[in-house]
Design a protein around this motif. Structure first.
Motif, mmCIF file in Angstrom:
data_model
loop_
_atom_site.group_PDB
_atom_site.id
_atom_site.type_symbol
_atom_site.label_atom_id
_atom_site.label_comp_id
_atom_site.label_asym_id
_atom_site.label_seq_id
_atom_site.Cartn_x
_atom_site.Cartn_y
_atom_site.Cartn_z
ATOM 1 N N MET A 29 -15.155 80.460 -58.292
ATOM 2 C CA MET A 29 -15.971 79.768 -57.391
ATOM 3 C C MET A 29 -15.001 79.090 -56.632
ATOM 4 S SD MET A 29 -18.939 78.452 -60.121
ATOM 5 C CE MET A 29 -19.791 77.710 -59.340
ATOM 6 N N GLY A 30 -13.535 78.471 -56.555
ATOM 7 C CA GLY A 30 -13.541 77.081 -55.993
ATOM 8 C C GLY A 30 -13.049 78.388 -54.478
ATOM 9 N N HIS A 31 -12.157 79.699 -55.078
ATOM 10 C CA HIS A 31 -11.825 80.591 -53.857
ATOM 11 C C HIS A 31 -12.461 81.410 -53.304
ATOM 12 C CE1 HIS A 31 -8.902 80.544 -57.223
ATOM 13 N NE2 HIS A 31 -7.706 80.915 -55.704
ATOM 14 N N ALA A 32 -14.273 81.509 -53.808
ATOM 15 C CA ALA A 32 -14.767 81.758 -53.335
ATOM 16 C C ALA A 32 -15.209 80.900 -52.101
ATOM 17 C CB ALA A 32 -15.941 82.211 -53.465
ATOM 18 N N ALA A 33 -15.542 79.306 -52.485
ATOM 19 C CA ALA A 33 -15.815 78.315 -51.145
ATOM 20 C C ALA A 33 -14.868 77.901 -50.021
ATOM 21 C CB ALA A 33 -15.840 76.773 -52.060
ATOM 22 N N MET A 34 -13.299 78.513 -50.151
ATOM 23 C CA MET A 34 -13.244 78.286 -49.471
ATOM 24 C C MET A 34 -13.126 79.826 -48.209
ATOM 25 S SD MET A 34 -10.363 76.864 -47.452
ATOM 26 C CE MET A 34 -9.928 75.680 -48.735
ATOM 27 N N TRP A 35 -12.830 81.076 -48.814
ATOM 28 C CA TRP A 35 -13.162 82.131 -48.680
ATOM 29 C C TRP A 35 -14.824 82.304 -47.938
ATOM 30 C CZ3 TRP A 35 -16.785 85.981 -49.647
ATOM 31 C CH2 TRP A 35 -16.478 87.833 -49.223
ATOM 32 N N GLY A 36 -15.163 82.171 -47.888
ATOM 33 C CA GLY A 36 -16.977 82.170 -47.435
ATOM 34 C C GLY A 36 -17.642 80.808 -47.222
ATOM 35 N N GLY A 37 -17.228 79.865 -47.670
ATOM 36 C CA GLY A 37 -18.000 78.836 -47.239
ATOM 37 C C GLY A 37 -18.009 78.060 -45.885
ATOM 38 N N PHE A 38 -18.609 77.718 -45.306
ATOM 39 C CA PHE A 38 -18.616 77.660 -43.963
ATOM 40 C C PHE A 38 -17.902 76.510 -43.775
ATOM 41 C CE2 PHE A 38 -20.340 74.014 -40.176
ATOM 42 C CZ PHE A 38 -20.608 75.154 -40.011
ATOM 43 N N ILE A 39 -16.846 76.071 -42.563
ATOM 44 C CA ILE A 39 -16.016 75.056 -42.706
ATOM 45 C C ILE A 39 -16.140 74.644 -40.952
ATOM 46 C CG2 ILE A 39 -13.064 73.700 -42.733
ATOM 47 C CD1 ILE A 39 -13.154 76.603 -44.618
ATOM 48 N N PRO A 40 -16.740 74.245 -41.647
ATOM 49 C CA PRO A 40 -16.681 73.277 -39.402
ATOM 50 C C PRO A 40 -15.198 73.490 -38.689
ATOM 51 C CG PRO A 40 -18.328 71.337 -40.628
ATOM 52 C CD PRO A 40 -17.091 72.703 -41.428
ATOM 53 N N ALA A 41 -14.397 72.909 -38.945
ATOM 54 C CA ALA A 41 -13.322 72.487 -37.987
ATOM 55 C C ALA A 41 -12.850 74.329 -38.015
ATOM 56 C CB ALA A 41 -11.809 72.391 -38.736
ATOM 57 N N ARG A 42 -12.981 75.406 -37.928
ATOM 58 C CA ARG A 42 -12.453 76.959 -37.990
ATOM 59 C C ARG A 42 -13.582 76.818 -36.598
ATOM 60 N NH1 ARG A 42 -13.719 81.392 -42.294
ATOM 61 N NH2 ARG A 42 -12.417 82.262 -40.184
ATOM 62 N N PHE A 43 -14.529 76.307 -36.091
ATOM 63 C CA PHE A 43 -14.582 76.411 -34.466
ATOM 64 C C PHE A 43 -13.847 75.734 -33.512
ATOM 65 C CE2 PHE A 43 -17.938 77.847 -37.450
ATOM 66 C CZ PHE A 43 -18.360 79.251 -36.852
ATOM 67 N N MET A 44 -12.995 74.381 -34.260
ATOM 68 C CA MET A 44 -12.180 74.327 -33.073
ATOM 69 C C MET A 44 -10.793 74.310 -33.185
ATOM 70 S SD MET A 44 -14.477 72.272 -31.886
ATOM 71 C CE MET A 44 -13.575 70.822 -30.141
ATOM 72 N N GLN A 45 -10.540 74.974 -34.277
ATOM 73 C CA GLN A 45 -8.867 75.020 -34.843
ATOM 74 C C GLN A 45 -9.523 76.489 -35.705
ATOM 75 O OE1 GLN A 45 -7.576 71.516 -37.173
ATOM 76 N NE2 GLN A 45 -9.150 70.786 -37.379
ATOM 77 N N PRO A 46 -9.354 77.919 -34.188
ATOM 78 C CA PRO A 46 -9.791 79.722 -35.353
ATOM 79 C C PRO A 46 -7.904 78.970 -36.071
ATOM 80 C CG PRO A 46 -9.582 79.382 -33.246
ATOM 81 C CD PRO A 46 -9.157 77.471 -32.992
ATOM 82 N N GLU A 47 -7.163 78.484 -35.716
ATOM 83 C CA GLU A 47 -5.832 79.160 -36.474
ATOM 84 C C GLU A 47 -5.848 78.442 -37.949
ATOM 85 O OE1 GLU A 47 -5.594 74.997 -35.064
ATOM 86 O OE2 GLU A 47 -5.694 77.021 -33.861
ATOM 87 N N LEU A 48 -6.741 77.369 -38.436
ATOM 88 C CA LEU A 48 -6.929 76.856 -39.571
ATOM 89 C C LEU A 48 -6.693 77.761 -40.528
ATOM 90 C CD1 LEU A 48 -7.626 73.987 -40.236
ATOM 91 C CD2 LEU A 48 -9.641 74.650 -41.233
#
Length: 219
Positions: A29-48
Motif C-alpha cells: 500500500m505504501g509503495h502503491a501510493a508513491m507509484w500511482g498516487g497523485f503528487i502535485p509537485a510532479r507537475f512542476m518538478q518532472p524530475e522529482l
C-alpha cells in the motif's frame, strides 16, 4: 429503499476493492501510493521521481482512485459510490456516468494541485471522483423548491446553494480532522470541493447528451 441496478458503478467498486485487497495482502500500500498516487509537485518538478518506476503524472488522477489508505477509507468511499453512483447511473446511463467519474477524478486533483502545487505528499483515494457523483446526485434528487433571485434563474441559485453548502461542510471536516486519521491520513478537502463542483457543472450537459436522441413532441 431498493437501489437501481448500476453495472458501471458496481464494476468500479469491484475493481477498486480488488486492487485494495491485492495491495493490502501483499503489503504494497505504501509503495502503491508513491507509484500511482497523485503528487502535485510532479507537475512542476518532472524530475522529482526520476529513476523510479512510477505511473506517468498525467495518469495519476485516475490511478490514485484505485489506491486507498485503509479499510475505513475504502469502506466509506465505496459506500458513497454505490449509494449515489447507482442512482446517478440510473438517470445518466453508463457512458455519461463514466465521463462524470473520470472528469471528477481530474477536476478534483486539479483543485488539490491549485491549493498545494508544491506538495510532495501522495494523494490517494476515489473520494474526489465520487464527489462529482455526489454533486450530480444532489442536483438530480434535490427536493427543495428554489426560486430565482433577481436576474439569476432557479437553476443557478440551486447550483450556488449546493456548492456553498458542500464547501462549508468540507471546511468544517477539514478543521475537525486537521491532524488526520491513522487509517486515512490527511483529508484532501480541496479535491472534494473540486470534484463536487465538476459534478454540478456537468450534470445538465450530460443529461442533454444522454437524452439527445430522445423523441420530441411537437405541439
Amino acid at each position: 429503499m431498493k437501489l437501481p441496478a448500476g453495472p458501471l458503478t458496481n464494476g468500479i467498486a469491484v475493481v477498486t476493492l480488488a486492487v485494495f485487497l491485492v495491495l493490502f495482502l501483499t503489503g504494497q500500500m505504501g509503495h502503491a501510493a508513491m507509484w500511482g498516487g497523485f503528487i502535485p509537485a510532479r507537475f512542476m518538478q518532472p524530475e522529482l521521481l526520476a529513476g523510479m518506476t512510477v505511473m506517468p503524472a498525467w495518469l495519476t488522477p485516475l490511478s490514485c482512485t484505485l489506491i486507498h489508505a485503509g479499510w475505513l477509507h475504502i469502506g466509506f468511499n465505496m459506500l458513497m459510490l454505490l449509494f449515489c453512483g447507482r442512482q446517478v447511473e440510473h438517470v445518466l446511463d453508463k457512458g455519461a456516468t463514466l465521463i462524470l467519474y473520470v472528469a471528477g477524478a481530474y477536476g478534483s486533483t486539479f483543485a488539490q494541485w491549485a491549493v498545494e502545487p508544491s506538495s510532495t505528499e501522495p494523494m490517494v483515494g476515489a473520494s474526489g471522483a465520487i464527489s462529482a457523483i455526489i454533486g450530480t446526485y444532489a442536483l438530480l434528487y434535490s427536493q427543495q423548491t428554489i426560486r430565482r433571485i433577481g436576474p439569476f434563474s432557479a437553476n443557478i441559485v440551486r447550483l450556488v446553494w449546493l456548492a456553498t453548502g458542500w464547501i462549508i461542510i468540507q471546511l468544517m471536516v477539514g478543521i475537525a480532522t486537521a491532524g488526520g486519521f491513522d487509517d486515512v491520513g490527511k483529508i484532501a478537502i480541496a479535491a472534494h470541493i473540486g470534484g463536487f463542483i465538476v459534478g454540478l457543472i456537468l450534470t445538465r450537459p450530460l443529461l442533454w447528451w444522454r437524452f439527445r436522441k430522445a423523441p420530441r413532441q411537437v405541439g
